[in-house]
Design an enzyme around this catalytic site. Structure first.
Site, short mmCIF file in Angstrom:
data_model
loop_
_atom_site.label_atom_id
_atom_site.label_comp_id
_atom_site.label_asym_id
_atom_site.label_seq_id
_atom_site.Cartn_x
_atom_site.Cartn_y
_atom_site.Cartn_z
CG ASP A 11 -13.26 1.86 2.19
OD1 ASP A 11 -12.68 2.65 1.42
OD2 ASP A 11 -13.99 0.93 1.80
CB ILE A 12 -10.60 6.96 1.54
CG1 ILE A 12 -10.60 8.50 1.50
CG2 ILE A 12 -10.45 6.36 0.15
CD1 ILE A 12 -9.26 9.11 1.11
CG ASN A 25 -1.57 4.14 -12.50
OD1 ASN A 25 -1.87 4.60 -13.60
ND2 ASN A 25 -2.23 3.12 -11.98
N GLY A 33 -4.94 -1.23 -4.62
CA GLY A 33 -4.94 -0.37 -3.44
C GLY A 33 -6.15 0.55 -3.37
CG ASP A 35 -6.20 3.96 -8.80
OD1 ASP A 35 -7.28 4.53 -9.04
OD2 ASP A 35 -5.27 3.86 -9.64
CB THR A 119 2.48 4.93 2.59
OG1 THR A 119 1.06 4.76 2.69
CG2 THR A 119 2.84 6.37 2.83
CE1 TYR A 122 3.20 3.16 -7.96
CE2 TYR A 122 2.77 5.50 -7.69
CZ TYR A 122 2.71 4.35 -8.46
OH TYR A 122 2.16 4.41 -9.73
N1 AR6 Z 1 -9.14 3.66 2.01
C1 AR6 Z 1 -8.09 4.34 2.53
N2 AR6 Z 1 -6.81 3.98 2.36
C2 AR6 Z 1 -6.59 2.86 1.64
C3 AR6 Z 1 -7.62 2.08 1.05
C4 AR6 Z 1 -8.96 2.53 1.27
N3 AR6 Z 1 -10.00 1.90 0.75
N4 AR6 Z 1 -7.05 1.04 0.40
C5 AR6 Z 1 -5.71 1.13 0.58
N5 AR6 Z 1 -5.43 2.24 1.33
P1 AR6 Z 1 -1.71 2.39 -2.43
P2 AR6 Z 1 0.40 4.10 -3.59
C6 AR6 Z 1 -4.13 2.75 1.77
O1 AR6 Z 1 -0.93 1.17 -2.73
O2 AR6 Z 1 1.41 3.56 -2.64
C7 AR6 Z 1 -2.26 1.60 -7.24
O3 AR6 Z 1 -2.26 0.39 -7.94
C8 AR6 Z 1 -2.97 1.80 1.83
O4 AR6 Z 1 -3.02 1.01 3.01
O5 AR6 Z 1 -3.16 2.37 -2.68
O6 AR6 Z 1 0.34 5.58 -3.81
C9 AR6 Z 1 -2.23 2.82 -8.16
O7 AR6 Z 1 -2.90 2.58 -9.38
C10 AR6 Z 1 -1.80 2.77 1.86
O8 AR6 Z 1 -1.62 3.27 3.18
O9 AR6 Z 1 -1.12 3.68 -3.24
C11 AR6 Z 1 -0.75 3.01 -8.38
O10 AR6 Z 1 -0.26 2.19 -9.41
C12 AR6 Z 1 -2.30 3.94 1.00
O11 AR6 Z 1 -3.70 3.73 0.84
C13 AR6 Z 1 -0.15 2.61 -7.06
O12 AR6 Z 1 -1.07 1.67 -6.47
C14 AR6 Z 1 -1.63 4.04 -0.36
O13 AR6 Z 1 -1.42 2.74 -0.90
C15 AR6 Z 1 -0.01 3.78 -6.13
O14 AR6 Z 1 0.66 3.38 -4.97
#
Ligand code: AR6
Length: 168
Positions: A11-12, A25, A33, A35, A119, A122
């Site tokens: 977890d980042i 976003n 996610g 964010d 990933t 999006y």
């Molecule tokens: N620590 C590290 N990586 C994570 C964590 C965490 N706590 N949680 C999820 N991931 P995403 P996107 C990974 O969907 O595709 C949001 O609603 C996850 O498994 O978070 O850029 C924003 O507001 C994946 O590998 O981001 C935007 O609307 C990676 O983070 C939209 O999602 C990115 O997944 C952005 O979509």
């Protein structure tokens, strides 16, 4: 000293680095996610600061404080939504990494951690996104050795394996 590039699984929001990168976003007002996890862990002051930024175009980056996070800073970047690959997605994703790294260097930071931008929600294919992420970080850190450490933080074992395959 060459920049150390490493991969961790987890977890980042728990990482003790100067800055963590948020896959945000264009509103910068939070979401799901990574964010959602970052806003939850940082506390409501992060959203307050983000409100003052007026959003961020895709491919660009903005910096805020980290508030209750171990990281002192959050760099918010907006990845492209995957639409099949012909909508400039690769260049936009590369800009996310480059602009985030540039902000970190401008602030004099030494360590930064990235999630796998675009990933998740999006839908950017992981293999291609990983290639871009690693390629951009290597290119940037070859030209500037100011950063001591760049971490790729993978939330899933699958993502970790994809990075591991390319970095070794
Ligand atoms: N620590 C590290 N990586 C994570 C964590 C965490 N706590 N949680 C999820 N991931 P995403 P996107 C990974 O969907 O595709 C949001 O609603 C996850 O498994 O978070 O850029 C924003 O507001 C994946 O590998 O981001 C935007 O609307 C990676 O983070 C939209 O999602 C990115 O997944 C952005 O979509």
């Amino acid at each position: 000293m060459p920049t150390e590039i490493c991969i961790v699984k987890g977890d980042i929001t728990t990482l003790d680095v100067d800055a963590i990168v948020n896959a945000a976003n264009t509103s910068l007002l939070g979401g799901g996610g990574v964010d959602g996890a970052i806003h939850y862990a940082a506390g409501p002051e992060l959203l307050e600061e983000c409100r003052g930024l007026g959003g961020c175009p895709t491919g660009e980056a903005r910096i805020t404080g980290g508030y209750r996070l171990p990281a002192r800073w959050v760099i918010h970047t907006v990845g492209p939504v995957w639409k099949g690959g012909s909508r400039n997605e690769a260049a936009l994703l590369a800009s996310c990494y480059e602009n985030s790294l540039r902000l970190a260097v401008e602030k004099g930071l030494k360590s930064i951690a990235f999630p796998a931008i675009s990933t998740g929600a999006y839908a950017y294919p992981i293999k291609e996104a990983t290639r871009i992420a690693i390629g951009e970080v290597r290119r940037f850190t070859r030209e500037s050795e100011v950063l001591e450490k760049v971490v790729f933080c993978c939330y899933s074992g699958e993502d970790f394996a994809a990075y591991k395959k390319l970095i070794g």
